[in-house]
Motif scaffolding. Structure first.
Motif: not given
Length: 310
Positions: A185-194, A228-235
Motif C-alpha cells: 500500500v503506497g501512501v502518497n500525496v493527493n493528486l486530484a488536481s491532475g 508493506d507500507l510504501q512511500c515514494l519520496s519527494f526528495i
C-alpha cells in the motif's frame, strides 16, 4: 514492524535499452530490492512492459514493476495476460502498481475522457478484482458495472510466482481501495488536481500523513502486519551539505528548511541522519518500503547498506 525495503523509480530517459538494464543491474548490486518505471503517454520514455522484460532478462534478484500502470488505458484482461507472462519471465519478481489515473495530460494526449475521481476509482476497484481473479489460474467470470467477462484466463502462473500488487493513493477513498487490495500500500500525496505543483505542499505535512495512516490502519484491520507500507519520496538528499541544500530550496515552496525536513516524504541529511529518519518514520507511520528516484541512486546507496537487515 516489517523489514525495510528500498526501490528506485526510473525518472530520466536512458538513451538505449542496454543503459536501462545496466541501471537495474547497478541497483541490484547496491542492495535495492526493486526497480520501477512510470506509465505515462507522450515524451521519451520506455513502454513499461517491453522495458521490464529486458530488465527481467538482464537481472537475477531485483523485483521489477511500474509505478503505476494506468487502468483507464489498459484493459484489465489484456494487462493481466501481459503481466502473467512477465511474472513467469522474471521468475516471480514482478510487483506491479495499478492506479486510477491522475495526469490530465495523459488523457488529453490520448483523447480519452477523464471521468470524475469517484468513477475512475470505482472502475479501478473492479479492475483489481478482475486481475486478482485471473491470477488465480482458472477461468474467471465477472459481471460488474464497468467490466463483464466470462471464462477469461491468462497463461498459467506457477505456484509462488504470482505478481505482487501495489495500490496507492493520497485521498481517503483511494486509500480505502488500496487497503483492501494491495500487497503493498503506497501512501502518497493527493493528486486530484491532475498535476504536480507548489499547491501540494499544503497537504504533505506530518498532520496530513497522520490522517492518511489513520485511514489505512482502520481500513486494513488485521492485514496491517502482512502488508508493506510504501512511500515514494519527494526528495532524498544524502550528504554533509544535504540540509543546507534543503534550506536553500524550501522558501521556493513557501516553507522553511526545518518544515521541509519534517515532511514525511522528504529524506535529508548525512547517511546516519537519513538512516535514523527512516527508522523513526517506520516507528511513527509504519513505512518500511521507500522508493527513491534514479538520480539519487548512488548517493542513497550508503543508506541502504547502513540499514541492511533492519
Amino acid at each position: 514492524m516489517r523489514h525495510l525495503r528500498f526501490g528506485v523509480q526510473v525518472s530520466e530517459l536512458t538513451t538505449d535499452i542496454e543503459s536501462l538494464v545496466k541501471l537495474a543491474q547497478r541497483a541490484e548490486a547496491l542492495g535495492f530490492s526493486s526497480i520501477f518505471l512510470p506509465d505515462h503517454l507522450g515524451g521519451d520514455q520506455w513502454s513499461p512492459i517491453s522495458a521490464l522484460t529486458a530488465i527481467a532478462l538482464g537481472t537475477k534478484e531485483i523485483s521489477l514493476g511500474a509505478l503505476v500502470f494506468c487502468n483507464d488505458y489498459r484493459h484489465p484482461v489484456v494487462l493481466a495476460q501481459e503481466l502473467a507472462c512477465l511474472s513467469v519471465i522474471s521468475s516471480g519478481r514482478l510487483e506491479f502498481g495499478l492506479g486510477a489515473g491522475w495526469m490530465k495530460a495523459d488523457y488529453e494526449r490520448a483523447g480519452i475522457a477523464m471521468d470524475s475521481p469517484s468513477k475512475r476509482i470505482a472502475r479501478l476497484e473492479e479492475a483489481l478484482i478482475v486481475m486478482k481473479g485471473l491470477f488465480l489460474g482458472s477461468a474467471f467470470s465477472y459481471f460488474g458495472e464497468y467490466y463483464q467477462l466470462e471464462n477469461a484466463s491468462t497463461i498459467t502462473i506457477p505456484e509462488g510466482m504470482a505478481p505482487k500488487l501495489i495500490v496507492g493513493g493520497g485521498g481517503k477513498k483511494m486509500l480505502e481501495v488500496a487497503s483492501r487490495h494491495g500487497d503493498v500500500v503506497g501512501v502518497n500525496v493527493n493528486l486530484a488536481s491532475g498535476a504536480v505543483g507548489p499547491s501540494l505542499v499544503a497537504e504533505v505535512g506530518p498532520n496530513a500523513f497522520d490522517e492518511k495512516l489513520k485511514w489505512v490502519n482502520s481500513y486494513m484491520g488485521d492485514r496491517i502486519g502482512e502488508v508493506d507500507l510504501q512511500c515514494l519520496s519527494f526528495i532524498a538528499k544524502v550528504g554533509p551539505d544535504a540540509n543546507d541544500w534543503i534550506d536553500s530550496m524550501a522558501p521556493a515552496f513557501g516553507i522553511s528548511g526545518k518544515e521541509a525536513r519534517e515532511i514525511p516524504i522528504v529524506l535529508s541529511g548525512t547517511v546516519d541522519q537519513v538512516a535514523e529518519t527512516i527508522l523513526a518514520r517506520r516507528r511513527e507511520y509504519g513505512f518500511n518500503y521507500w522508493v527513491i528516484h534514479q538520480n539519487e541512486l548512488e548517493e542513497f546507496a550508503p543508506v541502504v547498506a547502513a540499514l541492511q537487515g533492519e
